[in-house]
Design an enzyme around this catalytic site. Structure first.
Site, PDB file in Angstrom:
ATOM      1  NE  ARG A 127      -3.657  -2.087   2.781  1.00  0.00           N
ATOM      2  CZ  ARG A 127      -3.459  -3.214   3.458  1.00  0.00           C
ATOM      3  NH1 ARG A 127      -2.293  -3.416   4.067  1.00  0.00           N
ATOM      4  NH2 ARG A 127      -4.405  -4.129   3.535  1.00  0.00           N
ATOM      5  CE  LYS A 169      -6.284  -0.341   4.588  1.00  0.00           C
ATOM      6  NZ  LYS A 169      -7.580  -0.485   3.900  1.00  0.00           N
ATOM      7  CG  HIS A 226      -5.601   1.595  -4.487  1.00  0.00           C
ATOM      8  ND1 HIS A 226      -5.219   1.168  -3.229  1.00  0.00           N
ATOM      9  CD2 HIS A 226      -6.863   1.135  -4.664  1.00  0.00           C
ATOM     10  CE1 HIS A 226      -6.219   0.492  -2.676  1.00  0.00           C
ATOM     11  NE2 HIS A 226      -7.217   0.450  -3.525  1.00  0.00           N
ATOM     12  NE  ARG A 233      -3.132  -3.117  -1.580  1.00  0.00           N
ATOM     13  CZ  ARG A 233      -2.730  -3.995  -0.662  1.00  0.00           C
ATOM     14  NH1 ARG A 233      -1.445  -4.296  -0.553  1.00  0.00           N
ATOM     15  NH2 ARG A 233      -3.598  -4.577   0.148  1.00  0.00           N
ATOM     16  CG  HIS A 293      -6.624  -8.208   1.318  1.00  0.00           C
ATOM     17  ND1 HIS A 293      -6.828  -8.643   0.026  1.00  0.00           N
ATOM     18  CD2 HIS A 293      -6.353  -6.873   1.212  1.00  0.00           C
ATOM     19  CE1 HIS A 293      -6.697  -7.638  -0.818  1.00  0.00           C
ATOM     20  NE2 HIS A 293      -6.407  -6.553  -0.122  1.00  0.00           N
ATOM     21  CE1 TYR A 321      -6.629  -6.847  -7.131  1.00  0.00           C
ATOM     22  CE2 TYR A 321      -6.909  -7.835  -4.966  1.00  0.00           C
ATOM     23  CZ  TYR A 321      -6.595  -6.752  -5.754  1.00  0.00           C
ATOM     24  OH  TYR A 321      -6.255  -5.564  -5.169  1.00  0.00           O
TER      25      TYR A 321
END
Length: 296
Positions: free
Chosen positions: A145, A169, A236, A239, A262, A271
């Site tokens: 990210r 995150k 983004h 990525r 994730h 994806y």
């Protein structure tokens, strides 16, 4: 941190990191400010307050409800990234059944064009050009990210092991592989990087790291020089290209989830749309019934 300041900071991030258009930013602002009118201070809102939005928005079409909830989920993820909240109350939001939009993608030829341009510019070991090539390698080669990339400490780059230690995150840590070519470019950048400090990509003239805004600007400028429409390129999007092209190459979805950081496999499943042709061919060639002709 007031809600007004938090919303403004969030919108600035969307513009810088994702290249969000003015209309998109205006829609996000309306959705967030509308939620604030119903439940009060968004920065301090608890799950019970967010859960109450389902009733307040019960007359909305599923697509409108999905858009508002998406704005809030991204807003709270941003607050966590910036350290303004330790928790994420957004799971309490209603979850309307709608199709998730597909990510913008770059083709292999466009990625190759970006790298050719960046490599040509870095051939003379100009520090800013080598830095840009290193950033590009880590965005596309490791799927970081933008926030993770620009804030990397020097200590994240190991001397021997081909991995980066990344804090993602929610403060979650993971290791991501670094290709041989990316390690070579990183070595070039470390030799040219300004001395001192603990950050891999320090900013110029002030303390701290390279900003997401500047990263976004540099990538768009590079795209223009490479003959690619600048609005197609952002951190983004690179990525997304990393994830899409790995999946095309046969990567396992669970492995991809780990690499991308994730928390939920459902986020990674977006994806799978890109490789439907390969999946059909795989079933036709590998399924046990493929060996039996129809009617046998």
């Amino acid at each position: 941190m007031t809600t007004t300041k938090a919303i403004s900071s969030f919108l600035a991030m969307l513009a810088a990191e994702r290249g969000a258009a003015a209309n998109t930013l205006a829609a996000y602002r309306r959705d967030l400010e509308g939620a604030e009118e119903i439940i009060g201070d968004l920065v301090e809102a608890d799950p019970a307050a967010l859960g109450g939005l389902g009733a307040a928005w019960s007359d909305l079409a599923p697509s409108s409800l999905a858009r508002k909830c998406s704005a809030l989920r991204q807003f709270y993820a941003f607050l966590q990234d910036e350290g303004w909240r330790k928790d994420d109350p957004s799971p309490a939001l209603p979850r309307p059944r709608t199709r998730r939009p597909l990510p913008r993608l770059l083709g292999h030829a466009e990625v190759d064009a970006l790298f050719r341009q960046a490599e040509e510019e870095a051939a003379g070991d100009r520090p800013d050009a080598v830095r840009l090539l290193a950033l590009l390698e880590l965005l596309y080669g490791s799927g970081l990210r933008a926030t993770e990339l620009v804030s990397l400490p020097l200590a994240a780059v190991p001397r021997d092991a081909p991995f980066l230690h990344v804090t993602g995150k929610g403060g979650q840590q993971r290791m991501v592989p670094v290709s041989t070519r990316a390690r070579q470019v990183l070595s070039r950048w470390l030799a040219l990087r300004p001395q001192g400090g603990k950050l891999l990509f320090p900013s110029r003239g002030e303390k701290g790291h390279l900003t997401r805004v500047r990263l976004f600007q540099m990538l768009r400028e590079l795209a223009g020089r490479a003959g690619i429409a600048p609005d197609k390129v952002s951190p983004h999007v690179l990525r997304h290209a990393f994830a899409t092209h790995l999946l095309e190459g046969g990567a396992d979805l669970r492995v991809l989830q780990t690499l991308l950081g994730h928390a939920d496999i459902a986020t990674t499943q977006i994806y799978t749309h890109v490789d439907s042709a390969r999946l059909v061919a795989l079933v036709n060639s590998r399924h046990p019934l493929a060996a039996h002709r129809s009617g046998d």
